[in-house]
Design a protein around this motif. Structure first.
Motif, PDB file in Angstrom:
ATOM      1  N   LEU A 160     -47.148  21.833  55.945  1.00 30.09           N
ATOM      2  CA  LEU A 160     -47.057  21.851  54.489  1.00 30.09           C
ATOM      3  C   LEU A 160     -48.452  21.755  53.903  1.00 30.09           C
ATOM      4  N   TYR A 161     -48.806  22.725  53.086  1.00 30.44           N
ATOM      5  CA  TYR A 161     -50.124  22.734  52.453  1.00 30.44           C
ATOM      6  C   TYR A 161     -49.937  22.479  50.968  1.00 30.44           C
ATOM      7  N   GLU A 162     -50.689  21.546  50.447  1.00 30.53           N
ATOM      8  CA  GLU A 162     -50.534  21.150  49.055  1.00 30.53           C
ATOM      9  C   GLU A 162     -51.905  20.982  48.430  1.00 30.53           C
ATOM     10  N   GLY A 163     -52.076  21.504  47.228  1.00 29.70           N
ATOM     11  CA  GLY A 163     -53.360  21.348  46.556  1.00 29.70           C
ATOM     12  C   GLY A 163     -53.494  22.252  45.356  1.00 29.70           C
ATOM     13  N   TRP A 164     -54.676  22.184  44.748  1.00 28.13           N
ATOM     14  CA  TRP A 164     -54.970  23.044  43.597  1.00 28.13           C
ATOM     15  C   TRP A 164     -55.268  24.445  44.106  1.00 28.13           C
ATOM     16  N   TYR A 165     -54.561  25.422  43.551  1.00 27.51           N
ATOM     17  CA  TYR A 165     -54.758  26.805  43.982  1.00 27.51           C
ATOM     18  C   TYR A 165     -55.241  27.645  42.807  1.00 27.51           C
ATOM     19  N   CYS A 166     -56.314  28.421  43.065  1.00 26.46           N
ATOM     20  CA  CYS A 166     -56.857  29.321  42.051  1.00 26.46           C
ATOM     21  C   CYS A 166     -56.458  30.749  42.425  1.00 26.46           C
ATOM     22  N   ALA A 167     -55.546  31.321  41.665  1.00 27.36           N
ATOM     23  CA  ALA A 167     -55.078  32.671  41.972  1.00 27.36           C
ATOM     24  C   ALA A 167     -56.190  33.702  41.817  1.00 27.36           C
ATOM     25  N   SER A 168     -57.066  33.524  40.813  1.00 31.51           N
ATOM     26  CA  SER A 168     -58.155  34.489  40.590  1.00 31.51           C
ATOM     27  C   SER A 168     -59.134  34.493  41.742  1.00 31.51           C
ATOM     28  N   ASP A 169     -59.448  33.299  42.270  1.00 34.07           N
ATOM     29  CA  ASP A 169     -60.406  33.187  43.367  1.00 34.07           C
ATOM     30  C   ASP A 169     -59.732  33.257  44.728  1.00 34.07           C
ATOM     31  N   GLU A 170     -58.389  33.228  44.736  1.00 33.73           N
ATOM     32  CA  GLU A 170     -57.599  33.319  45.960  1.00 33.73           C
ATOM     33  C   GLU A 170     -57.963  32.231  46.957  1.00 33.73           C
ATOM     34  N   CYS A 171     -58.024  30.980  46.473  1.00 29.18           N
ATOM     35  CA  CYS A 171     -58.357  29.881  47.375  1.00 29.18           C
ATOM     36  C   CYS A 171     -57.832  28.554  46.837  1.00 29.18           C
ATOM     37  N   PHE A 172     -57.649  27.597  47.777  1.00 27.41           N
ATOM     38  CA  PHE A 172     -57.314  26.239  47.415  1.00 27.41           C
ATOM     39  C   PHE A 172     -58.614  25.473  47.158  1.00 27.41           C
ATOM     40  N   LEU A 173     -58.543  24.491  46.273  1.00 31.15           N
ATOM     41  CA  LEU A 173     -59.727  23.717  45.911  1.00 31.15           C
ATOM     42  C   LEU A 173     -59.465  22.230  46.070  1.00 31.15           C
ATOM     43  N   PRO A 174     -60.447  21.460  46.562  1.00 32.47           N
ATOM     44  CA  PRO A 174     -60.294  20.002  46.584  1.00 32.47           C
ATOM     45  C   PRO A 174     -60.371  19.443  45.169  1.00 32.47           C
ATOM     46  N   GLU A 175     -59.917  18.227  45.000  1.00 32.31           N
ATOM     47  CA  GLU A 175     -59.882  17.588  43.684  1.00 32.31           C
ATOM     48  C   GLU A 175     -61.259  17.566  43.035  1.00 32.31           C
ATOM     49  N   ALA A 176     -62.299  17.375  43.863  1.00 30.86           N
ATOM     50  CA  ALA A 176     -63.666  17.285  43.326  1.00 30.86           C
ATOM     51  C   ALA A 176     -64.140  18.595  42.711  1.00 30.86           C
ATOM     52  N   LYS A 177     -63.480  19.711  43.064  1.00 27.35           N
ATOM     53  CA  LYS A 177     -63.884  21.019  42.550  1.00 27.35           C
ATOM     54  C   LYS A 177     -63.011  21.494  41.394  1.00 27.35           C
ATOM     55  N   VAL A 178     -62.251  20.567  40.825  1.00 27.01           N
ATOM     56  CA  VAL A 178     -61.381  20.900  39.696  1.00 27.01           C
ATOM     57  C   VAL A 178     -61.759  20.040  38.502  1.00 27.01           C
ATOM     58  N   THR A 179     -61.850  20.653  37.344  1.00 27.36           N
ATOM     59  CA  THR A 179     -62.111  19.921  36.113  1.00 27.36           C
ATOM     60  C   THR A 179     -61.109  20.385  35.060  1.00 27.36           C
ATOM     61  N   ARG A 180     -61.199  19.819  33.872  1.00 28.40           N
ATOM     62  CA  ARG A 180     -60.278  20.205  32.805  1.00 28.40           C
ATOM     63  C   ARG A 180     -61.047  20.657  31.583  1.00 28.40           C
ATOM     64  N   GLN A 181     -60.590  21.752  31.019  1.00 27.85           N
ATOM     65  CA  GLN A 181     -61.199  22.321  29.830  1.00 27.85           C
ATOM     66  C   GLN A 181     -60.105  22.647  28.818  1.00 27.85           C
ATOM     67  N   PRO A 182     -60.456  22.693  27.532  1.00 30.19           N
ATOM     68  CA  PRO A 182     -59.446  23.035  26.524  1.00 30.19           C
ATOM     69  C   PRO A 182     -58.886  24.431  26.760  1.00 30.19           C
ATOM     70  N   GLY A 183     -57.542  24.550  26.732  1.00 25.22           N
ATOM     71  CA  GLY A 183     -56.888  25.829  26.896  1.00 25.22           C
ATOM     72  C   GLY A 183     -56.674  26.518  25.563  1.00 25.22           C
ATOM     73  N   PRO A 184     -55.913  27.612  25.538  1.00 22.09           N
ATOM     74  CA  PRO A 184     -55.659  28.356  24.295  1.00 22.09           C
ATOM     75  C   PRO A 184     -55.044  27.504  23.194  1.00 22.09           C
ATOM     76  N   SER A 185     -54.212  26.530  23.596  1.00 17.86           N
ATOM     77  CA  SER A 185     -53.563  25.673  22.594  1.00 17.86           C
ATOM     78  C   SER A 185     -54.387  24.448  22.252  1.00 17.86           C
ATOM     79  N   GLY A 186     -55.534  24.297  22.899  1.00 12.74           N
ATOM     80  CA  GLY A 186     -56.369  23.130  22.662  1.00 12.74           C
ATOM     81  C   GLY A 186     -56.144  22.014  23.653  1.00 12.74           C
ATOM     82  N   GLU A 187     -55.036  22.080  24.394  1.00 16.71           N
ATOM     83  CA  GLU A 187     -54.739  21.071  25.399  1.00 16.71           C
ATOM     84  C   GLU A 187     -55.602  21.301  26.644  1.00 16.71           C
TER      85      GLU A 187
END
Length: 496
Positions: A67-94
Motif C-alpha cells: 500500500l502506497y500512500e502520500g501526496w501525489y502530483c498529477a502534473s509532475d507524475e510523482c509522489f512527494l514527501p510532506e516536506a516538499k508540500v506547501t499550501r497556497q491560496p487556491g481559486p476560491s482563496g482557500e
C-alpha cells in the motif's frame, strides 16, 4: 481513457501521441537537428526492454507490492514527501496543497502499487557523485543533487493501478498494474542502444544525457538508482540546462507568452535562431528571450561583424584578383624582434594571431564540455579583433600597383581570410548553412573543413599554405541579411 484538448473534440491517447510526435519530428527536421534514431516508447522493442529491466529489478528483490500512500502530483507524475508540500491560496482563496518545487497542485492518494526500494541506494548514489565530480554538470546541479541526498530518500512507487491508467506497459505477471511512466520512459536510453542484447554494452555507460533542470531528480536520483538496482552503471555524464523565460516571466499558455520555434525559424532563419539560442543559452541559469534581443545579436555578430568582414576582404575593389593573396613574412615576421625595414605588423596584430591560433583548441574544449555559449563568446571576440585588425590597417587605402603597398596589402587580406576560415570551420556545428556559405566563398573544399585539418596561418610559422594564390569561391551574396532594416536604410541614405 480519453483526452480532450482545447482544439480537438475527442482524441485517444495513442492518436494524440502520434500527432505530437510527428510535430516534434517535423520541427527537428526544420531546425536542422538530426538523430541516428528516433524512439517511440510505444514500440515493441521498447516494451520488451522495459519488461526485461523490470525482471532484473524483481530478481534482485528490489520490488515489493504494498500500500502506497502520500501526496501525489498529477502534473509532475510523482509522489512527494510532506516536506516538499506547501499550501497556497487556491481559486476560491482557500489554501490548497501544492508542490514546493513546481507549484503544481497535489492530492492525498492511497493505492496498492509496486514499490522500488530506493532508500537502499542513498549511500551508493552519494559515493557515485563524490567519486566523479563531473558526473553532473554544471556544478550547481550536482550540488543540488547531493543536497537532496542529505534528506530522506523514501522508497518509490513504480506502478499505478490499471483501472486508473490503462495507457502504458502492464506489469509483467500482474495485469492489474501499469508500470510507472518515468521508469518506462527512462529505460528508452537503453532501448535506443540495443538493450537487453549484448550490443548495448559497447555504448553503456559511455553515454551522456542532456536534460532540463525540471527533470533533474528523475535523471540524477531515480534513474541512477534504478540502473544500479538492475546491475548497470549510472550514465557517464548528465548535462543539465536551465530554461528560457520571456521578458523575465516563465513561459505559460495562460499568459500567452509561449514562443513558437517554427515562427522563429522562419523569421530569423535556421542558422540565425540556432546561433542565438546557443550563444545566449547559459546552462547554469535561466535566460531571457525577447525578439529585440534576437535581432540585435544577430545583426551585430552575424550580419555586421562576420558578414561585413567577409564582404570587405572579398570585395572586387579591395581584392580585384579574387584570390587568397600571398603572405609576406618580411611584412609580418614570426616575432616582433625580427622586424626589418619592411615590417608593418604591430603588437595588436601579434595578439590577434595568438588569439586565433588558440581558438580551435578552446572551442573544441567548450563544445566537449557542453559550454557552447563560451565557445561562441570566444569566436565572437576573435571576429571583433579581426575587424579591428582590418580597420587598423585600412587595406582600402593601399594600392596594389605600389611596390611598397602590395606585399602588405596582400598580407592583411591573407591574415583576415585565414581568420575567417577558422571562424567558418568552428561554426559548422552551430550554423551549418552559414558556415558552408562562408567556407565556399573562401574556396575551402569539403575535405578541408575538419577540425583536425585546421592549421591556421601556416605561412606565419614558416610552412606552406595550400590556399595561397587559390581562386576564391563564387560570390554568394550577403552572408547573413540584417534583420533591422531601419539601420540599413539609414546607412544607404548617408552613403556610408
Amino acid at each position: 481513457m480519453r483526452i480532450f484538448p482545447r482544439r480537438y473534440a475527442c482524441v485517444l491517447p495513442a492518436a494524440l501521441c502520434d500527432r505530437v510526435s510527428a510535430q516534434f519530428r517535423q520541427l527537428f527536421g526544420a531546425a536542422g537537428v538530426a538523430s541516428t534514431g528516433f524512439l517511440r516508447t510505444t514500440e515493441p522493442r521498447h516494451r520488451a526492454a522495459v519488461r526485461h529491466f523490470w525482471g532484473e529489478l524483481r530478481s534482485r528483490g528490489l520490488l515489493r507490492k504494498g500500500l502506497y500512500e502520500g501526496w501525489y502530483c498529477a502534473s509532475d507524475e510523482c509522489f512527494l514527501p510532506e516536506a516538499k508540500v506547501t499550501r497556497q491560496p487556491g481559486p476560491s482563496g482557500e489554501p490548497v496543497p501544492v508542490s514546493v518545487e513546481s507549484g503544481h497542485p497535489v492530492s492525498w492518494t492511497k493505492e496498492e502499487n509496486y514499490i522500488f526500494r530506493l532508500s537502499q541506494f542513498r549511500e551508493p548514489l552519494r559515493q557515485w557523485l563524490r567519486g566523479d565530480p563531473h558526473a553532473i554538470a554544471p556544478e550547481p546541479f550536482r550540488g543540488a543533487v547531493l543536497q537532496w541526498l542529505e534528506e530522506e530518500l523514501p522508497d518509490l512507487s513504480v506502478s499505478r493501478s490499471r483501472r486508473h491508467l490503462h495507457w502504458g506497459i502492464p506489469v509483467p505477471g500482474d495485469d492489474s498494474q501499469t508500470i510507472y511512466v518515468w521508469l518506462d520512459a527512462l529505460v528508452n536510453y537503453l532501448t535506443a542502444i540495443g538493450y537487453p542484447d549484448a550490443e548495448f554494452q559497447s555504448w553503456w555507460p559511455a553515454t551522456s544525457h542532456i536534460i532540463g533542470k525540471d527533470i533533474l531528480k528523475f535523471h540524477a536520483i531515480y534513474w541512477p538508482a534504478l540502473l544500479l538496482g538492475a546491475g548497470l552503471s549510472p550514465p557517464h555524464r548528465i548535462y543539465v540546462h536551465s530554461h528560457w523565460t520571456v521578458c523575465g516571466q516563465k513561459m505559460s499558455k495562460s499568459l500567452g507568452n509561449v514562443v513558437d520555434p517554427r515562427t522563429c525559424l522562419e523569421r530569423y532563419t535556421v542558422d540565425g535562431f540556432r546561433y542565438f539560442l546557443l550563444r545566449q543559452g547559459v546552462p547554469n541559469w535561466d535566460c531571457d528571450y525577447y525578439d529585440e534581443k534576437v535581432v540585435k545579436l544577430l545583426d551585430s555578430e552575424l550580419a555586421d561583424a562576420l558578414g561585413g568582414l567577409l564582404n570587405r576582404c572579398t570585395a572586387s575593389r579591395i581584392n580585384p584578383s579574387g584570390t587568397y593573396p600571398a603572405f609576406c613574412p618580411a611584412c609580418f615576421p614570426s616575432e616582433p624582434g625580427l622586424a626589418g625595414p619592411s615590417a608593418r605588423a604591430r603588437a595588436e596584430d601579434y595578439a590577434l594571431v595568438n588569439a586565433v591560433a588558440a581558438l580551435p583548441q578552446q572551442v573544441a574544449h567548450y563544445y566537449d564540455h557542453f559550454q557552447i555559449y563560451k565557445a561562441l563568446e570566444q569566436v565572437s571576440a576573435c571576429v571583433r579583433q579581426t575587424n579591428g585588425f582590418v580597420q587598423r590597417h585600412a587595406p582600402w587605402t593601399l594600392n596594389w600597383e605600389s611596390p611598397a603597398d602590395a606585399p602588405w596589402l596582400g598580407t592583411v587580406l591573407h591574415v583576415a581570410l585565414e581568420c575567417l576560415r577558422v571562424f567558418g570551420t568552428l561554426l559548422q556545428p552551430v550554423t551549418p548553412h552559414l558556415a558552408d556559405k562562408l567556407l565556399s566563398r573562401l574556396g575551402v573544399s569539403a575535405t578541408e573543413r575538419g577540425l583536425g585539418e585546421l592549421c591556421f596561418l601556416p605561412r606565419f610559422y614558416g610552412h606552406a599554405c595550400p590556399f595561397e594564390g587559390r581562386k576564391l569561391g563564387r560570390e554568394t551574396g550577403l552572408l547573413f541579411p540584417r534583420l533591422d532594416q531601419s539601420r540599413s536604410r539609414l546607412v544607404k541614405a548617408h552613403g556610408t
